[in-house]
Design a protein around this motif. Structure first.
Motif, mmCIF file in Angstrom:
data_model
loop_
_atom_site.group_PDB
_atom_site.id
_atom_site.type_symbol
_atom_site.label_atom_id
_atom_site.label_comp_id
_atom_site.label_asym_id
_atom_site.label_seq_id
_atom_site.Cartn_x
_atom_site.Cartn_y
_atom_site.Cartn_z
ATOM 1 N N GLY A 74 -10.890 77.515 88.761
ATOM 2 C CA GLY A 74 -12.321 77.249 88.589
ATOM 3 C C GLY A 74 -12.582 76.152 87.578
ATOM 4 N N GLY A 75 -11.842 76.145 86.483
ATOM 5 C CA GLY A 75 -12.002 75.097 85.487
ATOM 6 C C GLY A 75 -11.593 73.739 86.010
ATOM 7 N N PHE A 128 -15.570 67.923 89.344
ATOM 8 C CA PHE A 128 -16.943 67.550 89.671
ATOM 9 C C PHE A 128 -17.617 66.819 88.521
ATOM 10 C CE2 PHE A 128 -16.756 70.920 93.038
ATOM 11 C CZ PHE A 128 -16.894 70.049 94.097
ATOM 12 N N LYS A 129 -17.301 67.203 87.299
ATOM 13 C CA LYS A 129 -17.872 66.499 86.149
ATOM 14 C C LYS A 129 -17.333 65.077 86.056
ATOM 15 C CE LYS A 129 -20.673 69.119 83.804
ATOM 16 N NZ LYS A 129 -22.018 68.706 83.433
ATOM 17 N N ALA A 184 -15.299 67.979 79.815
ATOM 18 C CA ALA A 184 -14.866 69.003 80.775
ATOM 19 C C ALA A 184 -13.360 68.951 80.968
ATOM 20 C CB ALA A 184 -15.582 68.819 82.107
ATOM 21 N N TYR A 217 -14.391 72.515 88.263
ATOM 22 C CA TYR A 217 -15.530 72.118 87.423
ATOM 23 C C TYR A 217 -15.258 70.762 86.757
ATOM 24 C CZ TYR A 217 -19.013 72.267 83.710
ATOM 25 O OH TYR A 217 -20.034 71.963 82.854
#
Length: 101
Positions: A58-59, A65-66, A78, A62
Motif C-alpha cells: 500500500g505504501g 501515485f504521489k 512519500a 501511494y
C-alpha cells in the motif's frame, strides 16, 4: 434491594483458585501453556508478516501515485516515508523471527 457482586471479592476468589491450581498442578499447566504458545507463535508470525507486507504494498502504491503528480516535494516525502517503512518492516521481520522462536 438486590445484592451486588463485589468485583474485588470475585477477583480474589478467582486469583486464589488459579494460584492453587498452579501449586498443585504446575507441570500439567505449564505444559499446556507452552503448547498453546507454540501453536500461537506460528500464526502470529504469519499474521504480523502479512500486515507488514500489505502495508509495504500500500505504501508503494501511494508513493507511486504521489511521484506521478506534478508536485515534486510531496512525491519525495512519500518516497522517503515508504523507504522508512520498508526499513521498519525489515527490522520487524527480524524481531518477529528472533523473539517468537
Amino acid at each position: 434491594m438486590k445484592k451486588q457482586i463485589n468485583n474485588k471479592k470475585v477477583f480474589k476468589i478467582l486469583t486464589t483458585i488459579f494460584a492453587c491450581g498452579l501449586l498443585f498442578l504446575p507441570d500439567l499447566m505449564y505444559a499446556d501453556i507452552v503448547g498453546e504458545l507454540n501453536k500461537w507463535n506460528t500464526k502470529a508470525k504469519l499474521a504480523a508478516k502479512a500486515v507488514v507486507g500489505l502495508s509495504a504494498i500500500g505504501g508503494g502504491v501511494y508513493a507511486y501515485f504521489k511521484m506521478q503528480t506534478d508536485d515534486g516535494s510531496a512525491g519525495k516525502k512519500a518516497l522517503l516515508s515508504f523507504i522508512g517503512a520498508l526499513i521498519f518492516a525489515a527490522v520487524m521481520f527480524t524481531l518477529i523471527d528472533e523473539f517468537m522462536k
